[in-house]
Scaffold this motif. Structure first.
Motif, PDB file in Angstrom:
ATOM      1  N   GLU A   1       0.837  -1.205   0.000  1.00 51.87           N
ATOM      2  CA  GLU A   1       0.000   0.000   0.000  1.00 51.87           C
ATOM      3  C   GLU A   1       0.868   1.250   0.000  1.00 51.87           C
ATOM      4  O   GLU A   1       0.573   2.214  -0.715  1.00 51.87           O
ATOM      5  CB  GLU A   1      -0.939  -0.008   1.205  1.00 51.87           C
ATOM      6  CG  GLU A   1      -2.065  -1.011   1.076  1.00 51.87           C
ATOM      7  CD  GLU A   1      -2.980  -1.040   2.291  1.00 51.87           C
ATOM      8  OE1 GLU A   1      -2.972  -0.071   3.081  1.00 51.87           O
ATOM      9  OE2 GLU A   1      -3.706  -2.032   2.444  1.00 51.87           O
ATOM     10  N   ARG A   2       1.949   1.248   0.770  1.00 47.04           N
ATOM     11  CA  ARG A   2       2.862   2.396   0.789  1.00 47.04           C
ATOM     12  C   ARG A   2       3.550   2.551  -0.573  1.00 47.04           C
ATOM     13  O   ARG A   2       3.717   3.668  -1.066  1.00 47.04           O
ATOM     14  CB  ARG A   2       3.891   2.253   1.905  1.00 47.04           C
ATOM     15  CG  ARG A   2       3.291   2.407   3.300  1.00 47.04           C
ATOM     16  CD  ARG A   2       4.355   2.485   4.378  1.00 47.04           C
ATOM     17  NE  ARG A   2       5.155   1.274   4.496  1.00 47.04           N
ATOM     18  CZ  ARG A   2       4.837   0.215   5.235  1.00 47.04           C
ATOM     19  NH1 ARG A   2       3.716   0.211   5.933  1.00 47.04           N
ATOM     20  NH2 ARG A   2       5.641  -0.830   5.284  1.00 47.04           N
ATOM     21  N   ALA A   3       3.946   1.443  -1.185  1.00 45.64           N
ATOM     22  CA  ALA A   3       4.584   1.498  -2.504  1.00 45.64           C
ATOM     23  C   ALA A   3       3.612   2.059  -3.540  1.00 45.64           C
ATOM     24  O   ALA A   3       4.011   2.861  -4.393  1.00 45.64           O
ATOM     25  CB  ALA A   3       5.065   0.112  -2.920  1.00 45.64           C
ATOM     26  N   LEU A   4       2.352   1.659  -3.477  1.00 46.50           N
ATOM     27  CA  LEU A   4       1.344   2.179  -4.409  1.00 46.50           C
ATOM     28  C   LEU A   4       1.144   3.677  -4.200  1.00 46.50           C
ATOM     29  O   LEU A   4       1.043   4.435  -5.167  1.00 46.50           O
ATOM     30  CB  LEU A   4       0.023   1.430  -4.249  1.00 46.50           C
ATOM     31  CG  LEU A   4      -1.110   1.857  -5.166  1.00 46.50           C
ATOM     32  CD1 LEU A   4      -0.710   1.736  -6.634  1.00 46.50           C
ATOM     33  CD2 LEU A   4      -2.358   1.032  -4.889  1.00 46.50           C
ATOM     34  N   LYS A   5       1.132   4.103  -2.950  1.00 47.23           N
ATOM     35  CA  LYS A   5       0.982   5.534  -2.663  1.00 47.23           C
ATOM     36  C   LYS A   5       2.162   6.315  -3.242  1.00 47.23           C
ATOM     37  O   LYS A   5       1.971   7.356  -3.864  1.00 47.23           O
ATOM     38  CB  LYS A   5       0.873   5.762  -1.162  1.00 47.23           C
ATOM     39  CG  LYS A   5       0.638   7.193  -0.783  1.00 47.23           C
ATOM     40  CD  LYS A   5       0.455   7.377   0.705  1.00 47.23           C
ATOM     41  CE  LYS A   5       0.218   8.844   1.009  1.00 47.23           C
ATOM     42  NZ  LYS A   5       0.061   9.075   2.431  1.00 47.23           N
ATOM     43  N   ARG A   6       3.383   5.807  -3.062  1.00 50.68           N
ATOM     44  CA  ARG A   6       4.564   6.471  -3.644  1.00 50.68           C
ATOM     45  C   ARG A   6       4.470   6.511  -5.170  1.00 50.68           C
ATOM     46  O   ARG A   6       4.778   7.524  -5.796  1.00 50.68           O
ATOM     47  CB  ARG A   6       5.844   5.747  -3.225  1.00 50.68           C
ATOM     48  CG  ARG A   6       6.314   6.057  -1.831  1.00 50.68           C
ATOM     49  CD  ARG A   6       7.718   5.547  -1.562  1.00 50.68           C
ATOM     50  NE  ARG A   6       7.892   4.122  -1.826  1.00 50.68           N
ATOM     51  CZ  ARG A   6       7.626   3.148  -0.957  1.00 50.68           C
ATOM     52  NH1 ARG A   6       7.160   3.434   0.238  1.00 50.68           N
ATOM     53  NH2 ARG A   6       7.829   1.883  -1.288  1.00 50.68           N
ATOM     54  N   PHE A   7       4.020   5.408  -5.767  1.00 44.86           N
ATOM     55  CA  PHE A   7       3.864   5.356  -7.215  1.00 44.86           C
ATOM     56  C   PHE A   7       2.872   6.427  -7.672  1.00 44.86           C
ATOM     57  O   PHE A   7       3.146   7.169  -8.627  1.00 44.86           O
ATOM     58  CB  PHE A   7       3.387   3.967  -7.646  1.00 44.86           C
ATOM     59  CG  PHE A   7       3.106   3.858  -9.110  1.00 44.86           C
ATOM     60  CD1 PHE A   7       4.130   3.647 -10.015  1.00 44.86           C
ATOM     61  CD2 PHE A   7       1.803   3.953  -9.582  1.00 44.86           C
ATOM     62  CE1 PHE A   7       3.866   3.564 -11.380  1.00 44.86           C
ATOM     63  CE2 PHE A   7       1.527   3.870 -10.940  1.00 44.86           C
ATOM     64  CZ  PHE A   7       2.569   3.671 -11.836  1.00 44.86           C
ATOM     65  N   ASP A   8       1.733   6.522  -6.991  1.00 48.02           N
ATOM     66  CA  ASP A   8       0.723   7.522  -7.348  1.00 48.02           C
ATOM     67  C   ASP A   8       1.271   8.934  -7.213  1.00 48.02           C
ATOM     68  O   ASP A   8       1.020   9.791  -8.065  1.00 48.02           O
ATOM     69  CB  ASP A   8      -0.526   7.368  -6.471  1.00 48.02           C
ATOM     70  CG  ASP A   8      -1.378   6.166  -6.852  1.00 48.02           C
ATOM     71  OD1 ASP A   8      -1.216   5.637  -7.963  1.00 48.02           O
ATOM     72  OD2 ASP A   8      -2.196   5.746  -6.002  1.00 48.02           O
ATOM     73  N   GLU A   9       2.030   9.192  -6.157  1.00 48.95           N
ATOM     74  CA  GLU A   9       2.615  10.512  -5.954  1.00 48.95           C
ATOM     75  C   GLU A   9       3.616  10.849  -7.056  1.00 48.95           C
ATOM     76  O   GLU A   9       3.632  11.981  -7.563  1.00 48.95           O
ATOM     77  CB  GLU A   9       3.289  10.591  -4.578  1.00 48.95           C
ATOM     78  CG  GLU A   9       2.288  10.604  -3.441  1.00 48.95           C
ATOM     79  CD  GLU A   9       2.933  10.413  -2.069  1.00 48.95           C
ATOM     80  OE1 GLU A   9       4.169  10.137  -1.993  1.00 48.95           O
ATOM     81  OE2 GLU A   9       2.210  10.514  -1.069  1.00 48.95           O
ATOM     82  N   GLU A  10       4.428   9.876  -7.434  1.00 48.27           N
ATOM     83  CA  GLU A  10       5.398  10.099  -8.513  1.00 48.27           C
ATOM     84  C   GLU A  10       4.692  10.385  -9.836  1.00 48.27           C
ATOM     85  O   GLU A  10       5.107  11.238 -10.607  1.00 48.27           O
ATOM     86  CB  GLU A  10       6.316   8.902  -8.661  1.00 48.27           C
ATOM     87  CG  GLU A  10       7.284   8.727  -7.513  1.00 48.27           C
ATOM     88  CD  GLU A  10       8.051   7.412  -7.548  1.00 48.27           C
ATOM     89  OE1 GLU A  10       7.889   6.627  -8.526  1.00 48.27           O
ATOM     90  OE2 GLU A  10       8.808   7.152  -6.592  1.00 48.27           O
ATOM     91  N   GLN A  11       3.602   9.651 -10.104  1.00 46.10           N
ATOM     92  CA  GLN A  11       2.847   9.867 -11.332  1.00 46.10           C
ATOM     93  C   GLN A  11       2.212  11.256 -11.334  1.00 46.10           C
ATOM     94  O   GLN A  11       2.193  11.925 -12.373  1.00 46.10           O
ATOM     95  CB  GLN A  11       1.766   8.793 -11.510  1.00 46.10           C
ATOM     96  CG  GLN A  11       2.322   7.401 -11.730  1.00 46.10           C
ATOM     97  CD  GLN A  11       3.222   7.329 -12.941  1.00 46.10           C
ATOM     98  OE1 GLN A  11       2.853   7.702 -14.036  1.00 46.10           O
ATOM     99  NE2 GLN A  11       4.437   6.862 -12.736  1.00 46.10           N
ATOM    100  N   ALA A  12       1.702  11.697 -10.198  1.00 44.92           N
ATOM    101  CA  ALA A  12       1.086  13.021 -10.099  1.00 44.92           C
ATOM    102  C   ALA A  12       2.116  14.112 -10.343  1.00 44.92           C
ATOM    103  O   ALA A  12       1.802  15.143 -10.971  1.00 44.92           O
ATOM    104  CB  ALA A  12       0.420  13.183  -8.735  1.00 44.92           C
ATOM    105  N   GLN A  13       3.334  13.940  -9.869  1.00 41.46           N
ATOM    106  CA  GLN A  13       4.390  14.925 -10.062  1.00 41.46           C
ATOM    107  C   GLN A  13       4.798  15.023 -11.525  1.00 41.46           C
ATOM    108  O   GLN A  13       5.190  16.070 -12.004  1.00 41.46           O
ATOM    109  CB  GLN A  13       5.612  14.592  -9.217  1.00 41.46           C
ATOM    110  CG  GLN A  13       5.395  14.828  -7.754  1.00 41.46           C
ATOM    111  CD  GLN A  13       6.594  14.404  -6.901  1.00 41.46           C
ATOM    112  OE1 GLN A  13       7.551  13.821  -7.414  1.00 41.46           O
ATOM    113  NE2 GLN A  13       6.543  14.713  -5.625  1.00 41.46           N
ATOM    114  N   ARG A  14       4.703  13.905 -12.255  1.00 41.91           N
ATOM    115  CA  ARG A  14       5.072  13.907 -13.672  1.00 41.91           C
ATOM    116  C   ARG A  14       4.042  14.624 -14.538  1.00 41.91           C
ATOM    117  O   ARG A  14       4.357  15.075 -15.624  1.00 41.91           O
ATOM    118  CB  ARG A  14       5.218  12.477 -14.177  1.00 41.91           C
ATOM    119  CG  ARG A  14       6.423  11.798 -13.618  1.00 41.91           C
ATOM    120  CD  ARG A  14       6.567  10.408 -14.167  1.00 41.91           C
ATOM    121  NE  ARG A  14       7.686   9.746 -13.520  1.00 41.91           N
ATOM    122  CZ  ARG A  14       7.989   8.485 -13.669  1.00 41.91           C
ATOM    123  NH1 ARG A  14       7.262   7.716 -14.452  1.00 41.91           N
ATOM    124  NH2 ARG A  14       9.014   7.957 -13.035  1.00 41.91           N
TER     125      ARG A  14
END
Length: 86
Positions: free
Chosen positions: A72-85
């Protein structure tokens, strides 16, 4: 070294429907020394599946609560990285 896994996972449900999932992302957990893949359903991108996989690309269900929490934490980091892009 990043491991390559098949990009598509086909699942047949109990009622005979065939679902196609694609790799959303993969990652290696230092905590568990395991590799994981998160898949999304092509028809419903909010339908995610996550599995642990080995060097033979065999997938295994995640049954450990701590692994699930880390995913769940990895998915949250992935989502945050995608939002920044974007």
């Amino acid at each position: 070294m990043e491991k390559k896994i098949n990009n598509v996972l086909f699942i047949t449900t109990n009622d005979g429907r065939k679902l196609t999932f694609r790799v959303l992302f993969t990652y290696h957990s230092e905590n568990f020394n395991q590799d994981y893949a998160v898949f999304y359903n092509e028809e419903d991108e909010n339908h995610l599946l996550a599995y642990r996989y080995d060097e033979n690309l065999t997938i295994y269900q995640i049954e450990n609560k701590e692994e699930g929490e880390e995913l769940e934490r990895a998915l949250k980091r992935f989502d945050e990285e995608q939002a920044q892009r974007n």
